[in-house]
Design a protein around this motif. Structure first.
Motif, PDB file in Angstrom:
ATOM      1  N   MET A   1      -4.995  -2.271  12.969  1.00 18.60           N
ATOM      2  CA  MET A   1      -5.181  -3.538  12.261  1.00 18.60           C
ATOM      3  C   MET A   1      -4.065  -3.745  11.250  1.00 18.60           C
ATOM      4  O   MET A   1      -3.720  -2.848  10.497  1.00 18.60           O
ATOM      5  N   HIS A   2      -3.496  -4.930  11.229  1.00 22.22           N
ATOM      6  CA  HIS A   2      -2.436  -5.278  10.292  1.00 22.22           C
ATOM      7  C   HIS A   2      -3.025  -5.398   8.891  1.00 22.22           C
ATOM      8  O   HIS A   2      -4.156  -5.826   8.701  1.00 22.22           O
ATOM      9  N   VAL A  31      -9.592   1.695  -2.683  1.00 18.90           N
ATOM     10  CA  VAL A  31      -9.732   2.149  -1.297  1.00 18.90           C
ATOM     11  C   VAL A  31      -8.396   2.655  -0.748  1.00 18.90           C
ATOM     12  O   VAL A  31      -8.322   3.702  -0.106  1.00 18.90           O
ATOM     13  N   PHE A  32      -7.318   1.904  -1.020  1.00 16.26           N
ATOM     14  CA  PHE A  32      -6.002   2.323  -0.518  1.00 16.26           C
ATOM     15  C   PHE A  32      -5.542   3.609  -1.187  1.00 16.26           C
ATOM     16  O   PHE A  32      -4.915   4.465  -0.557  1.00 16.26           O
ATOM     17  N   ARG A  33      -5.855   3.774  -2.445  1.00 14.31           N
ATOM     18  CA  ARG A  33      -5.462   5.009  -3.135  1.00 14.31           C
ATOM     19  C   ARG A  33      -6.271   6.199  -2.594  1.00 14.31           C
ATOM     20  O   ARG A  33      -5.772   7.319  -2.546  1.00 14.31           O
ATOM     21  N   ASP A 105       0.939   3.785   9.208  1.00 11.39           N
ATOM     22  CA  ASP A 105       1.233   5.216   9.151  1.00 11.39           C
ATOM     23  C   ASP A 105      -0.040   6.066   9.027  1.00 11.39           C
ATOM     24  O   ASP A 105      -0.014   7.274   9.299  1.00 11.39           O
ATOM     25  N   PHE A 106      -1.130   5.434   8.585  1.00 11.21           N
ATOM     26  CA  PHE A 106      -2.364   6.188   8.359  1.00 11.21           C
ATOM     27  C   PHE A 106      -3.185   6.370   9.639  1.00 11.21           C
ATOM     28  O   PHE A 106      -4.116   7.169   9.662  1.00 11.21           O
ATOM     29  N   VAL A 110      -8.353   5.789  10.405  1.00  9.00           N
ATOM     30  CA  VAL A 110      -8.383   5.744   8.931  1.00  9.00           C
ATOM     31  C   VAL A 110      -8.480   4.296   8.446  1.00  9.00           C
ATOM     32  O   VAL A 110      -9.213   3.990   7.504  1.00  9.00           O
ATOM     33  N   VAL A 111      -7.749   3.398   9.108  1.00 13.27           N
ATOM     34  CA  VAL A 111      -7.773   1.984   8.716  1.00 13.27           C
ATOM     35  C   VAL A 111      -9.159   1.386   8.945  1.00 13.27           C
ATOM     36  O   VAL A 111      -9.679   0.633   8.111  1.00 13.27           O
TER      37      VAL A 111
END
Length: 414
Positions: A1-2, A31-33, A105-106, A110-111
């Motif tokens: 997902m973008h 969340v991103f951290r 990259d994750f 994970v996304v």
């Protein structure tokens, strides 16, 4: 997902739940951290830049360049010179490298997990906001719609479709709610159970009656009249003590209204609960006298240490003071915060002896005698002082039975 799709879908969901922009940005960043910490072990050398409107996301990692043989090459905020020069050939030891980390990259899993985490965080936020909102509304009057009728409670919806509960114990016994109808209640209690807020409403609380008074009587809302104390037996009877701060305003008259117009609206809302409005006073004897109305009191003796009051009345006033099922004296005691004991004042009465009703147990059935005692009549003369109609209205006895009893009692004094 973008990243744009992820942020856009989350932003739309957050707006639907009325989450403000700063909170939304903070949730996204958290969340991103979390993702960064899972992948890189730390996030202290990362910058997360989010534009919720455009859906743009930038994550930059800053590292210091060290010699390839340095002991620090394994530190998360360090990078070997050889690695740094792959990014830019003219980098030197001691400089800082900022390279962008892409969401891709994750990895897809994970996304997807991040997306679910974002939605869960918003749901948690929504619960916290609901709890905070109603915590500030405890004691306030609200109108809700009956959504579901369960055995022990009603499930109601507010204007934002939040679920609130009205337990059976907080409903007026005569309430007959129907699904889809609107009802008034006060916010009684707000609790957090396992992360979910439970908002309890009440229609039996004295506060509910106070809010109805404020709604119907402008002088109370304007502060000209104050509600000093309310005691209730929900659905049966209530006593409301009011005080005026303006000598020109009669507080009782203002609350009752012309021909009872104001109080009738409140009585209907309370399923015909009888409401006695009395004027508050700091004079205890006068307050007791008003609280026991319509009975007329002869004398009052107050024992402040034991918080008991002996009230003496003429025999024909005793049943009025006690009230049906002892309701009047019970509420009066609660209003003045004392135990009230009623006694007959026989001073000035004929010296002819009265006879206790128990003396007639061989002629009158016990359950009939109990009916008289329930309304404060325990002697022959106290019963004879009332008419057949009056006794029939206050007891469960039929007029024919009462007439027979009066005949038996009157023969005792012939």
């Amino acid at each position: 997902m973008h990243s744009g799709e992820l942020i856009a879908s989350f932003s739309e969901f957050a707006r639907e739940k009325n989450i403000d922009r700063p909170t939304m940005i903070k949730v996204l960043e958290d969340v991103f951290r979390t993702m960064i910490r899972k992948k890189f072990g730390t996030d202290h050398n990362f910058d997360v830049i989010i534009n919720a409107d455009s859906g743009d996301l930038e994550m930059w990692r800053t590292r210091e360049i060290v010699d390839d043989n340095s002991e620090d090459i394994w530190d998360p905020d360090k990078i070997m010179l050889s690695e740094a020069q792959k990014i830019q050939p003219d980098f030197e030891i001691g400089e800082e490298v900022a390279d962008e980390v892409k969401l891709e990259d994750f990895g897809r899993r994970v996304v997807q997990t991040a997306r679910q985490t974002l939605i869960q965080k918003i749901k948690d936020l929504e619960k916290e906001m609901l709890y905070a909102k109603y915590k500030d509304l405890v004691g306030e009057l609200i109108i809700v719609e009956v959504y579901q009728i369960l055995g022990k409670e009603l499930v109601c919806l507010d204007g934002e479709s939040n679920e609130l509960v009205l337990p059976k114990t907080e409903q007026i016994p005569k309430d007959r709610p129907r699904k889809g109808t609107s009802i008034k209640a006060v916010v009684h209690k707000v609790e957090m159970n396992n992360g979910t807020p439970r908002i309890t409403l009440s229609r039996t609380s004295p506060v509910f009656l106070e809010r109805l008074f404020e709604q119907e009587i402008p002088e109370i809302l304007d502060g000209l009249i104050s509600v000093r104390k309310i005691v209730r037996e929900p659905g049966e009877r209530a006593k409301v003590a009011v005080e005026s701060y303006d000598d020109r305003i009669d507080p009782v008259g203002a609350c009752v209204g012309m021909k009872g117009s104001r109080i009738h609206t409140i009585v209907r809302e309370l399923e015909n609960e009888n409401i006695d409005v009395i004027q508050w006073t700091d004079n205890l004897n006068l307050l007791i006298s008003r609280a026991l109305s319509p009975a007329k009191i002869s004398t009052i003796q107050v024992d402040n240490e034991k918080k008991r009051v002996s009230v003496y009345l003429k025999p024909d006033q005793v049943s009025l003071a006690i009230g049906k099922g002892g309701m009047n004296i019970k509420l009066a005691g609660k209003l003045v915060n004392m135990e009230l004991d009623v006694f007959r004042d026989l001073e000035g009465e004929e010296e002819e002896e009265d006879v206790d009703l128990s003396e007639f147990s061989d002629e009158i059935e016990d359950w009939i005698l109990d009916e008289f005692r329930k309304i404060g009549l325990d002697t022959a003369k106290s019963v004879l002082a009332l008419s057949v109609e009056d006794i029939a209205r206050r007891t469960e006895l039929e007029e024919e039975t009462i007439a027979e009893i009066l005949d038996i009692l009157s023969k005792e004094f012939e």
